[in-house]
Design an enzyme around this catalytic site. Structure first.
Site, PDB file in Angstrom:
ATOM      1  N   THR A 122       0.967  -1.314   0.445  1.00 45.57           N
ATOM      2  CA  THR A 122      -0.345  -0.238   0.027  1.00 45.57           C
ATOM      3  C   THR A 122       1.325   0.939   0.421  1.00 45.57           C
ATOM      4  O   THR A 122       1.717   1.664   0.704  1.00 45.57           O
ATOM      5  CB  THR A 122      -1.286   0.435   0.456  1.00 45.57           C
ATOM      6  N   LEU A 155      -7.135  -8.575   1.674  1.00 45.77           N
ATOM      7  CA  LEU A 155      -6.932 -10.155   2.313  1.00 45.77           C
ATOM      8  C   LEU A 155      -6.809  -9.788   3.664  1.00 45.77           C
ATOM      9  O   LEU A 155      -6.475  -8.768   4.164  1.00 45.77           O
ATOM     10  CB  LEU A 155      -6.191 -10.335   2.685  1.00 45.77           C
ATOM     11  N   GLY A 255     -16.874  -2.355  19.596  1.00 53.80           N
ATOM     12  CA  GLY A 255     -15.422  -3.195  20.556  1.00 53.80           C
ATOM     13  C   GLY A 255     -14.406  -2.342  20.356  1.00 53.80           C
ATOM     14  O   GLY A 255     -14.795  -0.840  21.127  1.00 53.80           O
ATOM     15  N   CYS A 262      -3.128  -2.013   8.841  1.00 55.24           N
ATOM     16  CA  CYS A 262      -4.181  -1.425   7.845  1.00 55.24           C
ATOM     17  C   CYS A 262      -4.773  -0.841   8.141  1.00 55.24           C
ATOM     18  O   CYS A 262      -4.539  -0.093   7.394  1.00 55.24           O
ATOM     19  CB  CYS A 262      -4.642  -3.005   7.128  1.00 55.24           C
TER      20      CYS A 262
END
Length: 433
Positions: A122, A155, A255, A262
């Protein structure tokens, strides 16, 4: 069959190595970590994930994979080279491109015939121009000696192998139609829709996708905090939202916030890109601020039961990785909260199904336990910070018997509040009563 080179054996690189080799391609993979290369040659994966060991073993046995530390060997045995090295954040949040630049220089220096350079790392907009300049500085000409494409990965750690074989789309950012067709052929076994864009549009697709996912997490955490103030169970709210096709149910799990290698990194990278162009992306900034607030909320809930001063308190922590089904603790909010509790004077006992060895490299003076029951022993409070299914299946009556106080802070809403309360626990989730 294609001859493929992969530079970098992290999550992205290794999964791509195994997937492309499994399609019958001949894949050579390079990494500068000597120990990692030796382990991989023995069929031992540094990544703990479902199916990855079997994939590695199978493709080594079929002689489809070779691991090397020699850049010249990789280049001479490749037609298409994927750059999959890490691009971590700098202290100011901008992207550290040192590994990408170093790899590009090595390739440019050693290139002898035309290659397709496909970047999976990235990178911010403007990086491709820097890479082109590096190749030109070594006398290499675009379209003649090299072609560059950007192919973002989507992913999810813990599900990376599944996601490789079941992609929602394959984005190819490239300009040369012949190169685009070559790359489409390579990924055609995946039977997924191809999105063909300019290279910079492909880069922005990657950043925008992760920023949107981060926004969904911050959004539902905000709604959960509001629901908590009104005594509303956030799960009922989510149930009413998820049937709207425009919304769906993914990434609407309240949460402790988003962590990992990422989402936060890419969100900050996008903010820095925008600011560099003179634009203040206030919505993106607020997503990060909300994430920081959610971490503080978790600490506040613990202290609301144990008191402001945690000196001498024993806190049991279940979960250290940034998400379940991985051993990755990079930017783990679970680990960060653990450090904060320790710094506030608490004695920490902790356990994680896969992440303890990695956690030990990040934080010491913690009692690491082989199982959750040892964590619960004599603890004043039990805090669940990663949603491992193993924790949901625990014998909580046994846990209650060994704790000093039956207090559970469920930071990931893993448990059923009513069942836990019926066992005699004091329970606090996120937006749950």
């Amino acid at each position: 069959m294609k001859k493929i080179g992969i530079i970098g054996t992290g999550y992205i690189g290794l999964v791509i190595v195994l997937g492309l080799a499994d399609f019958g391609n001949q894949v050579i993979c390079l990494d500068i970590d000597d120990e990692k290369i030796e382990q991989l040659r023995k069929g031992i994966s540094p990544i703990k994930e479902k199916d990855i060991d079997e994939l590695l073993r199978r493709n080594i046995e079929k002689n489809r994979i070779k691991f090397t530390k020699d850049i010249q060997e990789l280049i001479s045995n490749s037609e298409i080279i994927f750059i999959c090295v890490n691009t971590p954040p700098k202290e100011d949040g901008s992207v550290d491109l040192s590994q990408v630049i170093s790899v590009s220089e090595s390739l440019a220096k050693n290139l002898k015939d035309k290659k397709i350079i496909a970047i999976k790392s990235t990178i911010p907009i403007g990086t491709l121009e820097k890479i082109n300049q590096i190749f030109e500085n070594y006398g290499k000409k675009k379209n003649q000696d090299f072609e560059i494409a950007f192919i973002p990965e989507f992913l999810r750690e813990g599900n990376a192998v599944y996601d490789f074989y079941n992609p929602s789309r394959i984005v190819i950012g490239a300009e040369n139609p012949e190169i685009i067709e070559e790359l489409k052929k390579l990924f055609s076994p995946l039977n997924a829709p191809f999105i063909i864009t300019s290279p910079n549009a492909a880069i922005l697709i990657k950043y925008a996708s992760n920023a949107f996912l981060a926004m969904r997490i911050s959004f539902i955490n905000e709604i959960a905090n509001i629901a908590e103030r009104f005594g509303i169970d956030i799960q009922e709210v989510i149930e009413g939202m998820k049937y709207d096709k425009r919304i769906g149910k993914d990434y609407l799990q309240p949460g402790i916030g988003f962590g990992g290698p990422c989402l936060g990194k890419d969100l900050m990278g996008l903010i820095k890109m925008a600011e560099k162009q003179g634009y203040q992306p206030n919505l993106l900034i607020s997503i990060l601020e909300k994430n920081e607030h959610q971490i503080r909320q978790t600490i506040y809930k613990i202290k609301s039961f144990l008191g402001e001063f945690l000196d001498g308190q024993i806190i049991g922590v279940l979960g250290l990785t940034f998400k379940p089904d991985t051993n990755d603790v990079r930017n783990s909010l679970a680990l960060r909260i653990t450090k904060m509790l320790k710094n506030d004077g608490a004695k920490i006992k902790a356990s994680d199904p896969l992440g303890m060895e990695e956690a030990k490299k990040e934080i010491n003076d913690v009692e690491y336990c082989d199982n959750p029951y040892d964590v619960a022993q004599d603890s004043n409070c039990l805090v669940i910070l990663t949603g491992w299914k193993e924790f949901k299946e625990l014998d909580f009556l046994k846990i209650k018997r060994v704790m000093k106080a039956p207090i559970i802070i469920d930071g990931v809403n893993l448990l059923d509040p009513q069942i836990i309360k019926n066992m005699g626990f004091i329970y606090k989730g996120v937006g749950r009563q």
